[in-house]
Design a protein around this motif. Structure first.
Motif, PDB file in Angstrom:
ATOM      1  N   SER A  51       0.805  -1.222   0.000  1.00 25.86           N
ATOM      2  CA  SER A  51       0.000   0.000   0.000  1.00 25.86           C
ATOM      3  C   SER A  51       0.841   1.277   0.000  1.00 25.86           C
ATOM      4  N   THR A  52       0.336   2.270  -0.749  1.00 27.26           N
ATOM      5  CA  THR A  52       0.917   3.619  -0.747  1.00 27.26           C
ATOM      6  C   THR A  52       0.010   4.602  -0.004  1.00 27.26           C
ATOM      7  N   GLN A  53      -1.112   4.104   0.535  1.00 29.80           N
ATOM      8  CA  GLN A  53      -2.021   4.970   1.274  1.00 29.80           C
ATOM      9  C   GLN A  53      -1.348   5.456   2.560  1.00 29.80           C
ATOM     10  N   THR A  54      -1.602   6.689   2.922  1.00 26.52           N
ATOM     11  CA  THR A  54      -0.861   7.332   4.011  1.00 26.52           C
ATOM     12  C   THR A  54      -0.936   6.567   5.325  1.00 26.52           C
ATOM     13  N   LYS A  57       0.533   2.870   4.795  1.00 27.62           N
ATOM     14  CA  LYS A  57       1.672   2.772   3.884  1.00 27.62           C
ATOM     15  C   LYS A  57       2.594   1.632   4.303  1.00 27.62           C
ATOM     16  N   PHE A  61      -2.192  -4.669   0.929  1.00 28.52           N
ATOM     17  CA  PHE A  61      -3.542  -4.196   0.601  1.00 28.52           C
ATOM     18  C   PHE A  61      -4.128  -5.141  -0.439  1.00 28.52           C
ATOM     19  N   ASP A  87      -7.062   3.440  -9.979  1.00 32.28           N
ATOM     20  CA  ASP A  87      -7.478   2.436  -9.010  1.00 32.28           C
ATOM     21  C   ASP A  87      -6.444   2.351  -7.885  1.00 32.28           C
ATOM     22  N   VAL A  88      -6.899   1.972  -6.693  1.00 28.90           N
ATOM     23  CA  VAL A  88      -5.986   1.893  -5.543  1.00 28.90           C
ATOM     24  C   VAL A  88      -4.846   0.920  -5.808  1.00 28.90           C
ATOM     25  N   SER A  89      -5.173  -0.284  -6.278  1.00 27.59           N
ATOM     26  CA  SER A  89      -4.130  -1.278  -6.545  1.00 27.59           C
ATOM     27  C   SER A  89      -3.204  -0.815  -7.660  1.00 27.59           C
ATOM     28  N   HIS A  91      -2.482   2.213  -8.432  1.00 27.79           N
ATOM     29  CA  HIS A  91      -1.616   3.262  -7.888  1.00 27.79           C
ATOM     30  C   HIS A  91      -0.482   2.651  -7.074  1.00 27.79           C
ATOM     31  N   ASP A  92      -0.807   1.639  -6.273  1.00 23.72           N
ATOM     32  CA  ASP A  92       0.237   0.957  -5.484  1.00 23.72           C
ATOM     33  C   ASP A  92       1.322   0.379  -6.394  1.00 23.72           C
ATOM     34  N   SER A  95       4.283   2.253  -7.635  1.00 23.51           N
ATOM     35  CA  SER A  95       5.361   2.468  -6.678  1.00 23.51           C
ATOM     36  C   SER A  95       6.176   1.209  -6.439  1.00 23.51           C
TER      37      SER A  95
END
Length: 217
Positions: A51-54, A57, A61, A87-89, A91-92, A95
């Motif tokens: 995950s790159t979510q704050t 992180k 995920f 999409d969340v995935s 975006h991950d 990274s």
């Protein structure tokens, strides 16, 4: 490959039927074949990313993605995905390209009709960890992957163009199968791609991807 092997391959394909995917899973001792069976009979997979979510992180995920490994008559074993960076995935994965997907026969009627709980080892599962790869849009593989996805998931053709969907795939690093008691079985990448669940093979598929009989002279 000897001419004898090629002749046997062509002989076997002469008796192919249009219903080319086995209706029942392979036996537990056929781990590579089981892996390919699960992949080709799956419409979607769970997908785990870093995950790159704050707030989370660096945590694992999990998401869900539709997939296809080829049209009905040609199982390639390659997990093709239709992705977007929105999409969340997706975006991950911009990274960190490391990813794990899991497919299971629980999404079909097989486990239910056999009275198997999804967690039962006999309700077979395929777990592939590997590297996420965006396919070059100018390559023949991109068109093949897109056609395969659209064949399995026709509504993808109508998805918003401003989301900039693209075809991606996963290059396996580790392939695991859980289909019986006794724990996970590791399947080599070579065995996975050499296993063949289809009797009808496209003319341009290399013979190395076709199962043949070994005969000692």
């Amino acid at each position: 490959m000897t001419s004898l092997k090629i002749a046997i391959t062509l002989f076997l394909c002469a008796f192919c039927k249009s219903d080319i995917v086995p209706k029942s899973p392979p036996e537990p001792w056929q781990a590579a074949l089981m892996a390919r069976y699960i992949m080709h009979n799956s419409d979607w997979v769970s997908i785990a990313t870093i995950s790159t979510q704050t707030i989370i992180k660096g945590y694992p995920f999990v998401g869900l993605k539709s997939l296809s490994d080829g049209p009905t008559e040609n199982s390639t074993g390659v997990p093709y995905l239709y992705m977007t960076e929105m999409d969340v995935s997706g975006h991950d994965l911009e990274s960190d390209k490391r990813v794990t997907i899991m497919a299971t026969l629980a999404q079909s009627d097989y486990c239910r009709t056999q009275n198997l709980d999804p967690q039962d080892p006999r309700c077979a599962k395929l777990i592939i960890s590997g590297t996420y790869i965006k396919i070059n849009k100018s390559s023949p593989e991109y068109q093949f992957g897109q056609d395969s996805l659209f064949d399995r998931h026709p509504t993808m053709k109508t998805w918003p163009t401003d989301h900039q969907f693209y075809v991606a795939k996963i290059d396996p690093v580790q392939i695991d199968v859980l289909d019986y008691f006794g724990g996970i079985k590791h399947v080599s990448k070579e065995d996975y791609f050499n296993a063949n669940i289809t009797n009808i093979i496209n003319a341009d598929v290399q013979f190395s991807r076709v199962s043949v009989l070994e005969i000692d002279n």
